[in-house]
Design an enzyme around this catalytic site. Structure first.
Site, PDB file in Angstrom:
ATOM      1  N   HIS A   1       0.821  -1.210   0.000  1.00 21.29           N
ATOM      2  CA  HIS A   1       0.000   0.000   0.000  1.00 21.29           C
ATOM      3  C   HIS A   1       0.860   1.268   0.000  1.00 21.29           C
ATOM      4  CE1 HIS A   1      -3.574  -2.160   2.176  1.00 21.29           C
ATOM      5  NE2 HIS A   1      -3.069  -2.872   1.190  1.00 21.29           N
TER       6      HIS A   1
ATOM      7  N   ARG B   1      -0.630  -0.472  -4.407  1.00 24.83           N
ATOM      8  CA  ARG B   1      -2.007   0.025  -4.268  1.00 24.83           C
ATOM      9  C   ARG B   1      -1.953   1.456  -3.768  1.00 24.83           C
ATOM     10  NH1 ARG B   1      -6.722  -1.434   0.130  1.00 24.83           N
ATOM     11  NH2 ARG B   1      -5.649   0.217   1.266  1.00 24.83           N
TER      12      ARG B   1
ATOM     13  N   TYR C   1     -11.069   6.129   3.878  1.00 26.29           N
ATOM     14  CA  TYR C   1     -10.549   4.760   3.888  1.00 26.29           C
ATOM     15  C   TYR C   1      -9.098   4.687   3.410  1.00 26.29           C
ATOM     16  CZ  TYR C   1      -9.238   0.164   2.551  1.00 26.29           C
ATOM     17  OH  TYR C   1      -8.517  -0.988   2.432  1.00 26.29           O
TER      18      TYR C   1
ATOM     19  N   ASP D   1      -8.296   0.738  -4.444  1.00 27.66           N
ATOM     20  CA  ASP D   1      -9.423   0.100  -3.749  1.00 27.66           C
ATOM     21  C   ASP D   1     -10.514   1.142  -3.496  1.00 27.66           C
ATOM     22  OD1 ASP D   1     -11.076  -1.419  -2.181  1.00 27.66           O
ATOM     23  OD2 ASP D   1      -9.534  -2.029  -0.736  1.00 27.66           O
TER      24      ASP D   1
ATOM     25  N   HIS E   1     -13.341   0.362  -2.085  1.00 26.32           N
ATOM     26  CA  HIS E   1     -13.976  -0.081  -0.838  1.00 26.32           C
ATOM     27  C   HIS E   1     -15.495   0.025  -0.887  1.00 26.32           C
ATOM     28  CE1 HIS E   1     -12.956  -1.215   3.442  1.00 26.32           C
ATOM     29  NE2 HIS E   1     -12.053  -1.829   2.709  1.00 26.32           N
TER      30      HIS E   1
ATOM     31  N   GLU F   1     -10.499  -2.146  -7.419  1.00 26.39           N
ATOM     32  CA  GLU F   1     -11.023  -3.134  -6.473  1.00 26.39           C
ATOM     33  C   GLU F   1     -12.314  -2.677  -5.817  1.00 26.39           C
ATOM     34  OE1 GLU F   1      -8.068  -4.063  -3.541  1.00 26.39           O
ATOM     35  OE2 GLU F   1      -9.575  -4.716  -2.084  1.00 26.39           O
TER      36      GLU F   1
ATOM     37  N   GLU G   1     -12.754  -9.922  -1.361  1.00 25.27           N
ATOM     38  CA  GLU G   1     -12.106 -10.086  -0.049  1.00 25.27           C
ATOM     39  C   GLU G   1     -13.100 -10.422   1.051  1.00 25.27           C
ATOM     40  OE1 GLU G   1     -10.155  -6.224   0.367  1.00 25.27           O
ATOM     41  OE2 GLU G   1     -11.647  -5.639   1.837  1.00 25.27           O
TER      42      GLU G   1
ATOM     43  N   ARG H   1     -10.486 -12.133  -5.251  1.00 24.27           N
ATOM     44  CA  ARG H   1      -9.683 -11.741  -4.073  1.00 24.27           C
ATOM     45  C   ARG H   1      -9.980 -12.550  -2.810  1.00 24.27           C
ATOM     46  NH1 ARG H   1      -6.671  -8.196  -2.689  1.00 24.27           N
ATOM     47  NH2 ARG H   1      -7.859  -7.083  -1.100  1.00 24.27           N
TER      48      ARG H   1
ATOM     49  N   HIS I   1      -6.498 -11.308  -0.806  1.00 24.00           N
ATOM     50  CA  HIS I   1      -6.490 -10.317   0.260  1.00 24.00           C
ATOM     51  C   HIS I   1      -5.358 -10.636   1.239  1.00 24.00           C
ATOM     52  CE1 HIS I   1      -9.118  -8.591   3.794  1.00 24.00           C
ATOM     53  NE2 HIS I   1      -8.334  -7.658   3.308  1.00 24.00           N
TER      54      HIS I   1
ATOM     55  N   ASP J   1      -4.886  -7.552   9.065  1.00 21.84           N
ATOM     56  CA  ASP J   1      -5.799  -8.316   9.925  1.00 21.84           C
ATOM     57  C   ASP J   1      -5.840  -9.797   9.533  1.00 21.84           C
ATOM     58  OD1 ASP J   1      -7.185  -6.515   7.881  1.00 21.84           O
ATOM     59  OD2 ASP J   1      -8.726  -8.046   8.137  1.00 21.84           O
TER      60      ASP J   1
ATOM     61  N   GLU K   1      -1.643  -9.651  -2.072  1.00 22.06           N
ATOM     62  CA  GLU K   1      -1.531  -8.426  -1.280  1.00 22.06           C
ATOM     63  C   GLU K   1      -0.584  -8.643  -0.099  1.00 22.06           C
ATOM     64  OE1 GLU K   1      -5.231  -7.063   0.407  1.00 22.06           O
ATOM     65  OE2 GLU K   1      -4.391  -5.120   0.978  1.00 22.06           O
TER      66      GLU K   1
ATOM     67  N   TRP L   1     -18.803   1.139   4.133  1.00 27.29           N
ATOM     68  CA  TRP L   1     -17.410   1.365   4.533  1.00 27.29           C
ATOM     69  C   TRP L   1     -16.569   0.436   3.719  1.00 27.29           C
ATOM     70  CZ3 TRP L   1     -13.333  -1.619   6.708  1.00 27.29           C
ATOM     71  CH2 TRP L   1     -12.164  -0.868   6.954  1.00 27.29           C
TER      72      TRP L   1
HETATM   73  O1  KDG Z   1     -10.670  -5.978   7.769  1.00 26.22           O
HETATM   74  C1  KDG Z   1     -10.873  -5.147   6.686  1.00 26.22           C
HETATM   75  C2  KDG Z   1      -9.588  -4.915   5.925  1.00 26.22           C
HETATM   76  O2  KDG Z   1      -8.887  -6.094   5.734  1.00 26.22           O
HETATM   77  C3  KDG Z   1      -9.861  -4.286   4.595  1.00 26.22           C
HETATM   78  O3  KDG Z   1     -10.503  -3.074   4.784  1.00 26.22           O
HETATM   79  C4  KDG Z   1      -8.589  -4.098   3.815  1.00 26.22           C
HETATM   80  O4  KDG Z   1      -9.822  -3.578   1.838  1.00 26.22           O
HETATM   81  C5  KDG Z   1      -8.818  -3.993   2.353  1.00 26.22           C
HETATM   82  C6  KDG Z   1      -7.722  -4.422   1.494  1.00 26.22           C
HETATM   83  O5  KDG Z   1      -7.931  -4.404   0.281  1.00 26.22           O
HETATM   84  O6  KDG Z   1      -6.662  -4.801   2.007  1.00 26.22           O
HETATM   85 MG    MG Z   2      -9.920  -4.135  -0.256  1.00 27.97          MG
END
Ligand code: KDG
Ligand code: MG
Length: 402
Positions: free
Chosen positions: A122, A147, A159, A210, A212, A236, A262, A283, A312, A316, A339, A402
């Site tokens: 990123h 990204r 985001y 992304d 989102h 994405e 994802e 993804r 993905h 997390d 990623e 979100w």
């Molecule tokens: O838990 C949510 C994240 O993993 C997410 O928001 C990250 O969109 C994401 C990405 O493309 O890594």
């Molecule tokens: Mg994403």
């Protein structure tokens, strides 16, 4: 290889991770990631109260049978909590089987299809200048795929872009914090960001972005079209993927490649988008889409339509997921990209790993299994701490995606 113990390790070295550990009668063990960001304890309960007790005494070698047992057994199929729990079990069993065979997991899957695994990282900046600097930093680290997310003038918290140069962490508060959104401001600004990046760095870098899930179909079509001159690797999650028919409209208007998946947890979530050729990259991840067992099915299905994988890999998803994902990526014939959002030193003090990074590419290592282990003594030092993902509101206060 009878299963004699199956447990969950919940730890928070800077963020929460859920790890399944399965041990057999001969003392071998395997581990799998079962982290569901912001809902970790629901998965822990699902595993501890229902899934794990029913595994004791079963033959750990029968991965497929156990997958079907955990999937069909409860009667209630699919869903993020159940499928993340199933993934934790599945990956622990693949780890065990590969250790028992004394092979790195990719060998068990069929051997490697490539020499190294391209990853994207990123580059986030509060404005264009900071974003260009973030791209330059990633490029210097060797990444060939990046990204790009950028702050939008007039939107306070958006985001992917942390304030004050901090590392981006999606679960940023005890209870959900709030971000704001204006499609109008975003759409007017974001093509300029990519124009500047191409001007500065030329045509070679693979650029990803992304959205989102924040646009409507016609807005996504406009964005895809306006980004065409900058040749993105992918755009994405341009829209939410609940009503997948809407992707037809986006596709009719743009040749910008699309990536989705994802938050998918089942091959059935992917079917329509793939077989109607509405996306280019799928993804789904090892941890949220039912482990290695289902990821193989998704990838094979996707290969029929020329759709490639792009798993993905945000922070997390634990190092255990990353280890398993890299073995999958090494093998999968229709690989696209992986990623990679690096884990902090503290996170890595709890997990040891065989996978190696060099110049934007990974190799999974030759350690038997998936090559990632957890130090339980270290893990116990960091107790669970609730953390929530943000929500997002339009400028008039309407709750948005979100
Ligand atoms: O838990 C949510 C994240 O993993 C997410 O928001 C990250 O969109 C994401 C990405 O493309 O890594
Ligand atoms: Mg994403």
């Amino acid at each position: 290889m009878k299963i004699t113990d199956a447990k969950v390790i919940l730890t928070c070295p800077g963020r929460n991770f859920v790890t399944v550990k399965i041990t057999t009668e001969d003392g071998l063990y395997g581990i799998g990631d079962a982290t569901l960001n912001g809902r970790e304890k629901s998965v822990v309960s699902y595993l501890e109260d229902y899934v794990l007790p029913a595994l004791i005494g079963r033959d750990a070698q029968r991965i497929e049978d156990i997958w079907q047992f955990v999937y069909r057994g409860p009667y209630w199929r699919r869903g993020p909590v159940g499928m993340t729990a199933l993934a934790g079990v599945d990956v622990a069993l693949w780890d065990l089987k590969a250790k028992a065979a004394n092979m790195p997991l990719y060998q068990l899957l069929g051997g490697r299809s490539r020499d190294r695994i391209m990853t994207y990282t990123h580059a986030n900046g509060e404005d264009i200048e900071a974003t260009l600097a973030a791209v330059e930093k990633a490029r210097k680290q060797g990444y060939q795929a990046i990204r790009v997310q950028c702050g939008i003038p007039g939107i306070d918290k958006i985001y992917g872009v942390p304030k004050g140069g901090k590392a981006y962490e999606p679960a940023d508060a005890d209870l959900p914090s709030e971000e704001s959104w204006s499609t109008h401001k975003y759409l007017n600004f974001i093509p300029r960001v990519f124009e500047e990046i191409r001007r500065e760095f030329g045509p070679d870098l693979h650029l990803l972005h992304d959205v989102h899930h924040r646009l409507t179909p016609i807005e996504a079509a406009r964005l895809g079209k306006e980004l065409e001159p900058y040749h993105l690797f992918w755009l994405e999650d341009a829209v939410p993927a609940e009503n997948q028919d809407v992707f037809k409209l986006i596709r009719q208007h743009t040749t910008t490649p699309l990536a989705v998946g994802e938050i998918f947890n089942s091959i059935h979530d992917c079917r329509e988008l793939i077989q109607n050729q509405l996306i280019d990259y799928i993804r789904t991840s090892v941890v949220h889409a039912g482990g290695i067992t289902q990821m193989r099915r998704i990838a094979d299905f996707a290969s029929l339509w020329g759709v490639r994988t792009g798993s993905h890999g945000a922070t997390d998803l634990s190092p255990v997921c990353m280890g398993a994902a890299l073995h999958f990526d090494y093998w999968v014939p229709n690989f696209g990209v992986q990623e990679h959002m690096p884990h902090s030193e503290l996170m890595e003090s709890v997990f040891t790993r065989a996978y190696q990074f060099e110049d934007g590419f990974f190799t999974p290592g030759e350690t038997p299994g998936h090559g990632v282990d957890i130090d339980e003594v270290e893990a116990a030092k960091y107790p669970y701490k609730r953390a929530s993902l943000p929500v997002n509101r339009l400028e008039d206060g309407t709750l948005w995606h979100w």
